[in-house]
Design a protein around this motif. Structure first.
Motif, short mmCIF file in Angstrom:
data_model
loop_
_atom_site.label_atom_id
_atom_site.label_comp_id
_atom_site.label_asym_id
_atom_site.label_seq_id
_atom_site.Cartn_x
_atom_site.Cartn_y
_atom_site.Cartn_z
N TYR A 32 3.67 5.57 -12.63
CA TYR A 32 3.50 4.26 -13.26
C TYR A 32 3.02 4.41 -14.71
O TYR A 32 3.56 3.78 -15.63
N ARG A 56 -9.40 -4.24 -2.79
CA ARG A 56 -8.12 -4.90 -2.56
C ARG A 56 -8.26 -6.41 -2.53
O ARG A 56 -9.13 -6.92 -1.83
N LEU A 57 -7.38 -7.06 -3.23
CA LEU A 57 -7.20 -8.49 -3.00
C LEU A 57 -6.54 -8.66 -1.65
O LEU A 57 -5.67 -7.85 -1.31
N ASN A 62 -3.26 -8.54 -14.30
CA ASN A 62 -1.98 -8.41 -15.01
C ASN A 62 -0.92 -7.87 -14.06
O ASN A 62 -0.98 -6.70 -13.66
N PHE A 63 0.01 -8.72 -13.67
CA PHE A 63 1.10 -8.33 -12.76
C PHE A 63 0.58 -7.74 -11.45
O PHE A 63 1.10 -6.74 -10.96
N VAL A 64 -0.42 -8.39 -10.88
CA VAL A 64 -0.88 -7.98 -9.54
C VAL A 64 -0.63 -9.08 -8.52
O VAL A 64 -0.34 -8.79 -7.36
N MET A 110 -4.78 5.01 -8.84
CA MET A 110 -4.87 4.13 -10.01
C MET A 110 -6.31 4.05 -10.50
O MET A 110 -6.57 4.06 -11.72
N GLY A 124 -6.35 -5.10 -9.91
CA GLY A 124 -5.03 -4.47 -9.96
C GLY A 124 -4.90 -3.76 -11.29
O GLY A 124 -3.90 -3.90 -11.99
N CYS A 125 -5.93 -2.97 -11.60
CA CYS A 125 -6.06 -2.42 -12.97
C CYS A 125 -5.00 -1.38 -13.30
O CYS A 125 -4.80 -1.06 -14.48
N GLY A 126 -4.32 -0.84 -12.27
CA GLY A 126 -3.31 0.18 -12.56
C GLY A 126 -3.93 1.34 -13.32
O GLY A 126 -5.05 1.78 -13.03
N ARG A 136 0.86 -1.20 0.00
CA ARG A 136 0.00 0.00 0.00
C ARG A 136 0.89 1.25 0.00
O ARG A 136 0.64 2.21 -0.69
N ASP A 163 -8.66 -1.59 -8.05
CA ASP A 163 -7.26 -1.43 -7.64
C ASP A 163 -7.26 -0.97 -6.18
O ASP A 163 -8.17 -0.27 -5.73
N ALA A 164 -6.20 -1.36 -5.48
CA ALA A 164 -6.06 -0.98 -4.08
C ALA A 164 -5.70 0.50 -3.93
O ALA A 164 -5.94 1.09 -2.88
C1 LIG Z 1 2.43 -3.60 -11.75
S1 LIG Z 1 0.93 -2.75 -11.54
C2 LIG Z 1 -0.04 -3.48 -12.83
C3 LIG Z 1 -1.16 -2.58 -13.27
C4 LIG Z 1 -2.00 -3.07 -14.45
N1 LIG Z 1 -2.57 -4.38 -14.24
C5 LIG Z 1 -1.24 -3.03 -15.74
O1 LIG Z 1 -1.24 -4.04 -16.45
O2 LIG Z 1 -0.67 -1.99 -16.07
C6 LIG Z 1 0.27 -3.48 -10.08
C7 LIG Z 1 -1.05 -2.85 -9.65
O3 LIG Z 1 -1.64 -3.69 -8.63
C8 LIG Z 1 -2.19 -2.86 -7.63
N2 LIG Z 1 -2.26 -3.66 -6.42
C9 LIG Z 1 -1.25 -4.04 -5.62
N3 LIG Z 1 -1.70 -4.81 -4.64
C10 LIG Z 1 -3.05 -4.93 -4.82
C11 LIG Z 1 -4.09 -5.61 -4.13
N4 LIG Z 1 -3.84 -6.32 -3.03
N5 LIG Z 1 -5.35 -5.53 -4.61
C12 LIG Z 1 -5.62 -4.79 -5.72
N6 LIG Z 1 -4.67 -4.11 -6.39
C13 LIG Z 1 -3.41 -4.19 -5.96
C14 LIG Z 1 -1.27 -1.67 -7.56
O4 LIG Z 1 -1.88 -0.56 -6.94
C15 LIG Z 1 -0.94 -1.46 -9.03
O5 LIG Z 1 -1.88 -0.61 -9.63
#
Ligand SMILES: C[S@@+](CC[C@H](N)C(=O)[O-])C[C@H]1O[C@@H](n2cnc3c(N)ncnc32)[C@H](O)[C@@H]1O
Length: 287
Positions: free
Chosen positions: A38, A112-113, A129-131, A95, A69-71, A28, A90-91
């Motif tokens: 980002y 949040r996950l 994607n990368f979350v 974002m 984790g949509c970023g 967080r 997204d947390a």
């Molecule tokens: C590397 S970025 C990827 C963003 C997006 N999926 C993309 O493809 O560009 C990781 C994202 O996950 C979010 N994140 C991290 N931990 C999380 C959680 N526990 N639940 C939801 N979102 C989370 C972050 O805030 C960030 O926006």
């Protein structure tokens, strides 16, 4: 489909342990206020597997999909372009605001996950994607994605492979060469929550989360980027490496940049861009 916002449900960790961990609290802090940095830097890198991720989740016209984790909205935008009905979560509130601006067709929430505010089985598909590599309890997070996906629907995720490709480790190697270390407040994932970042390891995790027919493959690509933009993501505090760099103060940062300029020579093209090999994992299974 049920209104996905009408029930607030909370995931229960399979072993009864707390669903969030010190790792989550550190995440967080890492992502707080980082949406613009980002979007300007690493969002373009992470965009590479977006189409394959949506294919794996069978996202097409009329599919109700959650992008968790949509970023800044890359995957949500691609899903909207396919004619899907897109929810984004997204947390980090910044974002969510960025996704709302970039993808007005998606319904974006702060969530949040591993505790998502959606009822059971309300989505046809869930993608991340990368979350998964940013949550403290990846197994619990996957079980939560399975819970909100209807039986037979798809869950698909990407993470970085480890060991990865040389482009992934460039800035980390520069930080080490400059003597920088992980700040004390930044915990590693607890060993009992970790898993091998290999195709077999991630497929086994999906399997353990109750997803059926889990499969995982590697996705390799070369990311082209100018050296200053690549550096700027970490310098502006993105990810664990951003914390390592910033933890070293101005002097540590300058020393790491010096090492980076040396180490990046092997990735330079004639046009001045870096060509950085990357390796990710893409896994999917059915709820
Ligand atoms: C590397 S970025 C990827 C963003 C997006 N999926 C993309 O493809 O560009 C990781 C994202 O996950 C979010 N994140 C991290 N931990 C999380 C959680 N526990 N639940 C939801 N979102 C989370 C972050 O805030 C960030 O926006």
């Amino acid at each position: 489909m049920t209104d996905v916002t009408d029930v607030t449900d909370v995931a229960v960790a399979p072993d009864g342990a707390a669903p969030t961990t010190p790792f989550d609290h550190a995440e967080r802090r890492i992502w707080s206020g980082k949406a613009e940095a980002y979007a300007d830097t690493y969002a373009r890198l992470c965009a590479h597997p977006a189409a394959a991720l949506l294919d794996a989740a069978e996202v097409g016209p009329g599919v109700h999909v959650l992008d968790v984790g949509c970023g800044s909205g890359t995957v949500s935008a691609a899903a909207v372009a396919r004619g899907a009905t897109v929810y984004a979560a997204d947390a980090e509130p910044g974002m969510v605001a960025a996704t709302r601006r970039a993808v007005p067709g998606a319904m974006a929430h702060v969530a949040r996950l591993p505790e998502l505010p959606y009822a059971d089985a309300v989505f046809d598909a869930a993608v991340g994607n990368f979350v998964l590599n940013h949550v403290g309890r990846p197994l619990v997070a996957l079980a939560e994605l399975r819970r909100i996906t209807r039986p037979g629907g798809r869950v698909a995720v990407t993470i970085w492979r480890s060991p990865g490709a040389p482009g992934q480790t460039l800035i980390g190697r520069a930080a080490r060469a400059a003597g920088l270390t992980r700040p004390d407040w930044l915990p590693a994932l607890a060993p009992h929550d970790d898993f091998p970042r290999t195709p077999e390891g991630l497929a086994a995790l999906l399997d353990a989360a109750g997803l059926l027919g889990a499969e995982c493959s590697e996705v390799a690509w070369e990311h082209r980027c100018d050296p200053d933009t690549w550096w700027a993501g970490a310098e502006r505090g993105i990810g664990a490496i951003g914390q390592v760099l910033n933890g070293g103060g101005a002097e540590g940062m300058a020393a790491a940049r010096h090492a980076y300029d040396d180490l990046s020579a092997e990735f330079h093209m004639r046009d001045g861009l870096l060509v950085l090999p990357h390796l990710a994992l893409l896994a999917h299974g059915r709820a």
